[in-house]
Design a protein around this motif. Structure first.
Motif, PDB file in Angstrom:
ATOM      1  N   ILE A 132       0.850  -1.199   0.000  1.00  0.00           N
ATOM      2  CA  ILE A 132       0.000   0.000   0.000  1.00  0.00           C
ATOM      3  C   ILE A 132       0.883   1.246   0.000  1.00  0.00           C
ATOM      4  O   ILE A 132       1.732   1.417   0.872  1.00  0.00           O
ATOM      5  N   SER A 133       0.656   2.118  -0.976  1.00  0.00           N
ATOM      6  CA  SER A 133       1.382   3.385  -1.069  1.00  0.00           C
ATOM      7  C   SER A 133       0.457   4.514  -0.618  1.00  0.00           C
ATOM      8  O   SER A 133      -0.678   4.625  -1.099  1.00  0.00           O
ATOM      9  N   LEU A 134       0.944   5.348   0.318  1.00  0.00           N
ATOM     10  CA  LEU A 134       0.124   6.398   0.911  1.00  0.00           C
ATOM     11  C   LEU A 134       0.607   7.779   0.486  1.00  0.00           C
ATOM     12  O   LEU A 134       1.809   8.040   0.421  1.00  0.00           O
ATOM     13  N   THR A 135      -0.343   8.660   0.208  1.00  0.00           N
ATOM     14  CA  THR A 135      -0.058  10.076  -0.040  1.00  0.00           C
ATOM     15  C   THR A 135      -0.914  10.878   0.935  1.00  0.00           C
ATOM     16  O   THR A 135      -2.149  10.740   0.937  1.00  0.00           O
ATOM     17  N   PHE A 136      -0.278  11.704   1.771  1.00  0.00           N
ATOM     18  CA  PHE A 136      -0.985  12.421   2.826  1.00  0.00           C
ATOM     19  C   PHE A 136      -1.393  13.819   2.367  1.00  0.00           C
ATOM     20  O   PHE A 136      -0.699  14.448   1.563  1.00  0.00           O
ATOM     21  N   ASP A 137      -2.513  14.280   2.909  1.00  0.00           N
ATOM     22  CA  ASP A 137      -2.996  15.625   2.569  1.00  0.00           C
ATOM     23  C   ASP A 137      -2.042  16.699   3.073  1.00  0.00           C
ATOM     24  O   ASP A 137      -1.886  17.749   2.449  1.00  0.00           O
ATOM     25  N   ARG A 138      -1.421  16.460   4.204  1.00  0.00           N
ATOM     26  CA  ARG A 138      -0.409  17.366   4.753  1.00  0.00           C
ATOM     27  C   ARG A 138       0.911  16.619   4.894  1.00  0.00           C
ATOM     28  O   ARG A 138       0.908  15.417   5.124  1.00  0.00           O
ATOM     29  N   THR A 139       1.996  17.347   4.762  1.00  0.00           N
ATOM     30  CA  THR A 139       3.314  16.714   4.848  1.00  0.00           C
ATOM     31  C   THR A 139       3.467  15.969   6.168  1.00  0.00           C
ATOM     32  O   THR A 139       3.243  16.538   7.245  1.00  0.00           O
ATOM     33  N   LEU A 140       3.809  14.722   6.067  1.00  0.00           N
ATOM     34  CA  LEU A 140       3.958  13.893   7.262  1.00  0.00           C
ATOM     35  C   LEU A 140       5.342  14.108   7.860  1.00  0.00           C
ATOM     36  O   LEU A 140       6.353  13.915   7.184  1.00  0.00           O
ATOM     37  N   GLU A 141       5.402  14.522   9.130  1.00  0.00           N
ATOM     38  CA  GLU A 141       6.661  14.789   9.817  1.00  0.00           C
ATOM     39  C   GLU A 141       6.726  13.989  11.116  1.00  0.00           C
ATOM     40  O   GLU A 141       5.709  13.467  11.594  1.00  0.00           O
ATOM     41  N   ASP A 142       7.924  13.923  11.683  1.00  0.00           N
ATOM     42  CA  ASP A 142       8.092  13.266  12.985  1.00  0.00           C
ATOM     43  C   ASP A 142       7.273  14.009  14.038  1.00  0.00           C
ATOM     44  O   ASP A 142       7.218  15.250  14.040  1.00  0.00           O
ATOM     45  N   LEU A 143       6.637  13.258  14.946  1.00  0.00           N
ATOM     46  CA  LEU A 143       5.855  13.852  16.022  1.00  0.00           C
ATOM     47  C   LEU A 143       6.505  13.538  17.356  1.00  0.00           C
ATOM     48  O   LEU A 143       7.028  12.439  17.551  1.00  0.00           O
ATOM     49  N   LYS A 144       6.454  14.498  18.268  1.00  0.00           N
ATOM     50  CA  LYS A 144       7.010  14.314  19.608  1.00  0.00           C
ATOM     51  C   LYS A 144       5.890  14.410  20.631  1.00  0.00           C
ATOM     52  O   LYS A 144       5.109  15.358  20.626  1.00  0.00           O
ATOM     53  N   LEU A 145       5.846  13.426  21.520  1.00  0.00           N
ATOM     54  CA  LEU A 145       4.845  13.378  22.583  1.00  0.00           C
ATOM     55  C   LEU A 145       5.550  13.358  23.929  1.00  0.00           C
ATOM     56  O   LEU A 145       6.747  13.084  24.024  1.00  0.00           O
ATOM     57  N   GLU A 146       4.783  13.659  24.978  1.00  0.00           N
ATOM     58  CA  GLU A 146       5.326  13.558  26.329  1.00  0.00           C
ATOM     59  C   GLU A 146       5.852  12.141  26.562  1.00  0.00           C
ATOM     60  O   GLU A 146       5.312  11.156  26.034  1.00  0.00           O
ATOM     61  N   SER A 147       6.895  12.033  27.348  1.00  0.00           N
ATOM     62  CA  SER A 147       7.515  10.733  27.593  1.00  0.00           C
ATOM     63  C   SER A 147       6.589   9.765  28.320  1.00  0.00           C
ATOM     64  O   SER A 147       6.834   8.562  28.344  1.00  0.00           O
ATOM     65  N   SER A 148       5.509  10.263  28.899  1.00  0.00           N
ATOM     66  CA  SER A 148       4.559   9.393  29.596  1.00  0.00           C
ATOM     67  C   SER A 148       3.671   8.607  28.637  1.00  0.00           C
ATOM     68  O   SER A 148       2.957   7.698  29.053  1.00  0.00           O
ATOM     69  N   TYR A 149       3.717   8.939  27.338  1.00  0.00           N
ATOM     70  CA  TYR A 149       2.957   8.168  26.342  1.00  0.00           C
ATOM     71  C   TYR A 149       3.778   6.935  25.954  1.00  0.00           C
ATOM     72  O   TYR A 149       4.534   6.942  25.000  1.00  0.00           O
ATOM     73  N   THR A 150       3.620   5.893  26.732  1.00  0.00           N
ATOM     74  CA  THR A 150       4.439   4.694  26.548  1.00  0.00           C
ATOM     75  C   THR A 150       3.685   3.541  25.884  1.00  0.00           C
ATOM     76  O   THR A 150       4.290   2.537  25.532  1.00  0.00           O
ATOM     77  N   ALA A 151       2.379   3.670  25.704  1.00  0.00           N
ATOM     78  CA  ALA A 151       1.582   2.566  25.165  1.00  0.00           C
ATOM     79  C   ALA A 151       1.798   2.415  23.666  1.00  0.00           C
ATOM     80  O   ALA A 151       2.316   3.310  22.989  1.00  0.00           O
ATOM     81  N   ALA A 152       1.386   1.256  23.145  1.00  0.00           N
ATOM     82  CA  ALA A 152       1.488   1.003  21.706  1.00  0.00           C
ATOM     83  C   ALA A 152       0.442   1.821  20.953  1.00  0.00           C
ATOM     84  O   ALA A 152      -0.600   2.197  21.500  1.00  0.00           O
ATOM     85  N   ILE A 153       0.739   2.093  19.694  1.00  0.00           N
ATOM     86  CA  ILE A 153      -0.192   2.848  18.849  1.00  0.00           C
ATOM     87  C   ILE A 153      -1.305   1.917  18.385  1.00  0.00           C
ATOM     88  O   ILE A 153      -1.052   0.814  17.897  1.00  0.00           O
ATOM     89  N   GLN A 154      -2.554   2.385  18.523  1.00  0.00           N
ATOM     90  CA  GLN A 154      -3.712   1.610  18.102  1.00  0.00           C
ATOM     91  C   GLN A 154      -4.541   2.428  17.117  1.00  0.00           C
ATOM     92  O   GLN A 154      -4.583   3.660  17.203  1.00  0.00           O
ATOM     93  N   SER A 155      -5.192   1.752  16.156  1.00  0.00           N
ATOM     94  CA  SER A 155      -6.092   2.456  15.241  1.00  0.00           C
ATOM     95  C   SER A 155      -7.486   2.445  15.848  1.00  0.00           C
ATOM     96  O   SER A 155      -8.024   1.390  16.184  1.00  0.00           O
ATOM     97  N   SER A 156      -8.071   3.631  16.019  1.00  0.00           N
ATOM     98  CA  SER A 156      -9.394   3.731  16.632  1.00  0.00           C
ATOM     99  C   SER A 156     -10.488   3.980  15.603  1.00  0.00           C
ATOM    100  O   SER A 156     -11.660   3.739  15.880  1.00  0.00           O
ATOM    101  N   SER A 157     -10.125   4.459  14.412  1.00  0.00           N
ATOM    102  CA  SER A 157     -11.111   4.702  13.366  1.00  0.00           C
ATOM    103  C   SER A 157     -10.427   4.544  12.011  1.00  0.00           C
ATOM    104  O   SER A 157      -9.361   5.131  11.785  1.00  0.00           O
ATOM    105  N   VAL A 158     -11.041   3.751  11.117  1.00  0.00           N
ATOM    106  CA  VAL A 158     -10.472   3.509   9.785  1.00  0.00           C
ATOM    107  C   VAL A 158     -11.579   3.632   8.747  1.00  0.00           C
ATOM    108  O   VAL A 158     -12.587   2.921   8.813  1.00  0.00           O
ATOM    109  N   ARG A 159     -11.375   4.513   7.776  1.00  0.00           N
ATOM    110  CA  ARG A 159     -12.309   4.651   6.663  1.00  0.00           C
ATOM    111  C   ARG A 159     -11.519   4.688   5.362  1.00  0.00           C
ATOM    112  O   ARG A 159     -10.503   5.381   5.262  1.00  0.00           O
ATOM    113  N   PHE A 160     -12.017   3.944   4.351  1.00  0.00           N
ATOM    114  CA  PHE A 160     -11.376   3.930   3.025  1.00  0.00           C
ATOM    115  C   PHE A 160     -12.446   3.783   1.965  1.00  0.00           C
ATOM    116  O   PHE A 160     -13.322   2.913   2.054  1.00  0.00           O
ATOM    117  N   ASP A 161     -12.382   4.642   0.955  1.00  0.00           N
ATOM    118  CA  ASP A 161     -13.332   4.611  -0.154  1.00  0.00           C
ATOM    119  C   ASP A 161     -12.612   4.089  -1.393  1.00  0.00           C
ATOM    120  O   ASP A 161     -11.761   4.781  -1.959  1.00  0.00           O
TER     121      ASP A 161
END
Length: 357
Positions: A132-161
């Motif tokens: 799957i090749s993705l093209t984002f509406d906005r430039t995708l950059e590295d994100l920084k979160l507080e160090s207390s965000y230690t849990a795994a990333i989960q998808s909570s909503s998925v839509r595809f047309d």
């Protein structure tokens, strides 16, 4: 006498004060400045910049630098801030400045893209995440979160047309100290791709494709279809028609290379039990391995057909005569009575009466 008594009393008082301070130092160690400070929140407190801060440790004196960055503070400025909160007598250890680093969890753009691809995998007709090749509406950059965000990333909503390839995916990351997870929303277009053999240069009809003529690229599956050719299947094959540079090759574009060319001098091979004979011939048509072609025998000037078995080689089959079928018109089966033979009578022949005496 009075003055002498006063001086003695003053000396005793001073000695007792020194003794009291010495006993106090044994109980509470002097504050010591730190050269390197690490914080996890958005504030820098007194207990972060010095050891032995005591009750003043939780007092905030500075805002922390941005997530994942490091800032510096002159020692004189830090001492002034401490003095404003009645923290004195700090041992600076001759440090000229201190560095303050704010911890953070960094989500790299590549990691985010991979998580979204996995969320879209096999969704509404899409294939594996790796394709799957993705093209984002906005430039995708590295994100920084507080160090207390230690849990795994989960998808909570998925839509595809599948009609327009648009996706809308929300990722959630739990925080150890906050009940509600942080949600990150991304949108753009998703296209399923496939590895394809692409021509590095134009190829003429009937030209054999070499390894240097082909590069591997990922192309949209909808563009190349299901009969896309792999590199291993392309090299050494012959183009059925003229092909342009940059074109993704399909199986229908290729054919086995001709081992015999029209008007080419070939070796005709006659082989049967106990006989192996080669004769020069002229191919009257082109053919690849396994094709049946017409060949002119240059000695007998007769045209025969044969099967292409190698480069410039045609195998000629020698017909084996079949044994004659047995004549059953006059044969009589054993133990079977013979049928009576009738002689036709010619009515035009005069009949001779029997002679009487």
């Amino acid at each position: 006498m009075t003055l002498r008594t006063l001086l003695l009393a003053t000396a005793l008082l001073a000695a007792s004060s020194v003794s009291a301070f010495a006993q106090s130092d044994d109980v509470i160690a002097a504050p010591v400045l730190r050269a390197n400070v690490t914080v996890s929140g958005d504030l820098v407190r007194i207990g972060d910049v010095i050891d032995n801060a005591g009750p003043s440790a939780q007092i905030a004196i500075y805002r922390a630098p941005d997530l994942g960055t490091t800032g510096t503070l002159p020692t004189s400025q830090v001492i002034a801030a401490l003095r404003a909160h009645q923290v004195i007598g700090v041992d600076t250890r001759n440090i000229q400045e201190i560095s303050v680093t704010r911890l953070a969890r960094t989500l790299e753009a590549k990691e985010i893209e991979l998580q979204i691809a996995h969320a879209l995998e096999h969704h509404n007709g899409l294939g594996d995440a790796a394709n799957i090749s993705l093209t984002f509406d906005r430039t995708l950059e590295d994100l920084k979160l507080e160090s207390s965000y230690t849990a795994a990333i989960q998808s909570s909503s998925v839509r595809f047309d599948p009609r327009n390839g648009r996706f809308d995916v929300t990722l959630a990351i739990a925080n150890a100290s906050v009940a509600t997870p942080t949600r990150l929303r991304f949108s753009g277009t998703a296209v399923e791709t496939i590895e394809a053999a692409v021509l590095a240069r134009g190829i003429e009809r009937n030209e054999v494709i070499k390894s240097s003529d082909v590069v591997i690229e990922r192309r949209p599956k909808a563009e190349v279809g299901n009969d896309v050719a792999s590199r291993d299947r392309v090299v050494g094959m012959q183009a059925r028609r003229q092909l342009r540079a940059g074109q993704a090759l399909k199986v229908a574009d290729l054919a086995k290379p001709d081992l015999v060319q029209r008007d080419q001098t070939v070796t005709m091979i006659y082989e049967t039990a106990g006989l192996y004979l080669t004769v020069r011939g002229k191919a009257l048509e082109a053919g690849t391995e396994g094709d049946v072609v017409s060949v002119l025998n240059l000695q007998s000037k007769r045209t025969v057909t044969g099967t292409v078995i190698g480069r410039g080689q045609v195998s000629i089959s020698i017909a084996t005569p079949r044994p004659a079928a047995p004549d059953t018109t006059s044969s009589i089966a054993p133990d079977e009575p013979a049928a009576p033979v009738s002689l036709a009578t010619n009515t035009n022949t005069p009949q001779v009466a029997p002679k009487t005496e």
